[in-house]
Design a protein around this motif. Sequence first.
Motif, PDB file in Angstrom:
ATOM      1  N   LYS A   9       0.862  -1.183   0.000  1.00 39.54           N
ATOM      2  CA  LYS A   9       0.000   0.000   0.000  1.00 39.54           C
ATOM      3  C   LYS A   9       0.898   1.233   0.000  1.00 39.54           C
ATOM      4  O   LYS A   9       1.816   1.334   0.811  1.00 39.54           O
ATOM      5  CB  LYS A   9      -0.903  -0.015   1.239  1.00 39.54           C
ATOM      6  CG  LYS A   9      -1.950   1.050   1.269  1.00 39.54           C
ATOM      7  CD  LYS A   9      -2.844   0.839   2.490  1.00 39.54           C
ATOM      8  CE  LYS A   9      -3.904   1.900   2.597  1.00 39.54           C
ATOM      9  NZ  LYS A   9      -4.730   1.697   3.791  1.00 39.54           N
ATOM     10  N   SER A  62     -14.910   3.655  -5.907  1.00 37.24           N
ATOM     11  CA  SER A  62     -14.553   2.239  -5.909  1.00 37.24           C
ATOM     12  C   SER A  62     -13.173   2.095  -6.546  1.00 37.24           C
ATOM     13  O   SER A  62     -12.890   2.698  -7.573  1.00 37.24           O
ATOM     14  CB  SER A  62     -15.566   1.429  -6.715  1.00 37.24           C
ATOM     15  OG  SER A  62     -15.097   0.108  -6.882  1.00 37.24           O
ATOM     16  N   ASN A  63     -12.315   1.296  -5.940  1.00 39.20           N
ATOM     17  CA  ASN A  63     -10.992   1.078  -6.522  1.00 39.20           C
ATOM     18  C   ASN A  63     -10.838  -0.346  -7.048  1.00 39.20           C
ATOM     19  O   ASN A  63      -9.742  -0.772  -7.360  1.00 39.20           O
ATOM     20  CB  ASN A  63      -9.884   1.415  -5.523  1.00 39.20           C
ATOM     21  CG  ASN A  63      -9.928   0.538  -4.286  1.00 39.20           C
ATOM     22  OD1 ASN A  63     -10.841  -0.269  -4.118  1.00 39.20           O
ATOM     23  ND2 ASN A  63      -8.964   0.707  -3.405  1.00 39.20           N
ATOM     24  N   PHE A  64     -11.957  -1.074  -7.163  1.00 41.34           N
ATOM     25  CA  PHE A  64     -11.898  -2.422  -7.724  1.00 41.34           C
ATOM     26  C   PHE A  64     -11.555  -2.301  -9.210  1.00 41.34           C
ATOM     27  O   PHE A  64     -12.225  -1.571  -9.938  1.00 41.34           O
ATOM     28  CB  PHE A  64     -13.225  -3.149  -7.529  1.00 41.34           C
ATOM     29  CG  PHE A  64     -13.190  -4.575  -7.988  1.00 41.34           C
ATOM     30  CD1 PHE A  64     -12.523  -5.535  -7.240  1.00 41.34           C
ATOM     31  CD2 PHE A  64     -13.799  -4.958  -9.174  1.00 41.34           C
ATOM     32  CE1 PHE A  64     -12.471  -6.857  -7.664  1.00 41.34           C
ATOM     33  CE2 PHE A  64     -13.746  -6.267  -9.605  1.00 41.34           C
ATOM     34  CZ  PHE A  64     -13.090  -7.224  -8.846  1.00 41.34           C
ATOM     35  N   PRO A  65     -10.509  -3.013  -9.673  1.00 44.05           N
ATOM     36  CA  PRO A  65     -10.028  -2.815 -11.045  1.00 44.05           C
ATOM     37  C   PRO A  65     -10.896  -3.478 -12.120  1.00 44.05           C
ATOM     38  O   PRO A  65     -10.480  -4.416 -12.794  1.00 44.05           O
ATOM     39  CB  PRO A  65      -8.619  -3.418 -11.012  1.00 44.05           C
ATOM     40  CG  PRO A  65      -8.709  -4.481  -9.966  1.00 44.05           C
ATOM     41  CD  PRO A  65      -9.675  -3.959  -8.933  1.00 44.05           C
ATOM     42  N   HIS A  66     -12.098  -2.975 -12.271  1.00 48.78           N
ATOM     43  CA  HIS A  66     -12.993  -3.440 -13.332  1.00 48.78           C
ATOM     44  C   HIS A  66     -13.760  -2.230 -13.844  1.00 48.78           C
ATOM     45  O   HIS A  66     -14.158  -1.364 -13.066  1.00 48.78           O
ATOM     46  CB  HIS A  66     -13.959  -4.504 -12.803  1.00 48.78           C
ATOM     47  CG  HIS A  66     -14.774  -5.135 -13.888  1.00 48.78           C
ATOM     48  ND1 HIS A  66     -15.944  -4.586 -14.357  1.00 48.78           N
ATOM     49  CD2 HIS A  66     -14.565  -6.265 -14.613  1.00 48.78           C
ATOM     50  CE1 HIS A  66     -16.434  -5.345 -15.323  1.00 48.78           C
ATOM     51  NE2 HIS A  66     -15.615  -6.375 -15.496  1.00 48.78           N
ATOM     52  N   SER A 126     -16.946  -1.209 -12.022  1.00 45.93           N
ATOM     53  CA  SER A 126     -16.701  -0.661 -10.687  1.00 45.93           C
ATOM     54  C   SER A 126     -16.153   0.756 -10.756  1.00 45.93           C
ATOM     55  O   SER A 126     -16.499   1.608  -9.940  1.00 45.93           O
ATOM     56  CB  SER A 126     -15.720  -1.544  -9.918  1.00 45.93           C
ATOM     57  OG  SER A 126     -16.272  -2.810  -9.707  1.00 45.93           O
ATOM     58  N   LEU A 127     -15.290   1.013 -11.736  1.00 51.87           N
ATOM     59  CA  LEU A 127     -14.670   2.333 -11.854  1.00 51.87           C
ATOM     60  C   LEU A 127     -15.656   3.395 -12.341  1.00 51.87           C
ATOM     61  O   LEU A 127     -15.390   4.584 -12.215  1.00 51.87           O
ATOM     62  CB  LEU A 127     -13.449   2.265 -12.771  1.00 51.87           C
ATOM     63  CG  LEU A 127     -12.332   1.333 -12.274  1.00 51.87           C
ATOM     64  CD1 LEU A 127     -11.210   1.277 -13.300  1.00 51.87           C
ATOM     65  CD2 LEU A 127     -11.810   1.763 -10.924  1.00 51.87           C
TER      66      LEU A 127
END
Length: 174
Positions: free
Chosen positions: A92, A117-121, A124-125
């Motif tokens: 991190k 959202s920081n989910f890499p999709h 989500s972005l």
Amino acid sequence: NNGGNLPSSALIKTILINSANDVGPSKVDFQSGFGSVNGFRAMQTLLNGNFISGSVIPAQEATYNLIIPANTREIKITLAWIDPPAAVNAPKALVNDIDLELFYPLTSQTWQPWVLSNFPHRDSLLLPAVRKRDGLNTVEQITIDNPTAGNYIIKVKGFALATASQTFHIVWQF
């Protein structure tokens, strides 16, 4: 007036982010970030002294009073700090995690910053920001549309610090 000294780059960064015009999707987003720079509003913020510089130590909470006038369409408050560098290959990048909250004592209501959202999709972005504790970024922003006039408290908490203290800047505009 700061005695003729130039403001720090960290303060200028916070002022530019806070005074930006919201463009694209509402609030912070991955397409336009915090918005488009508004140099005139940034200078007004600096000249009006709508900023606080402070520091926190681990587990400490710094508080600042803020009076929101009647007929305010929006309050925007931004907290930012310059984080120490993380170790190479750290899982991190955030070293010092501090948190922003706005508290209205009359109703005991609390607002947290907008977080994406920081989910890499892709799906989500594209999601809109939600209010929650931010443990990832060195810039946190709270906005409230049509806030009730009154005395509010800005809170900055030293959530998890790897150093003895962390300096920060808070900027606001009505």
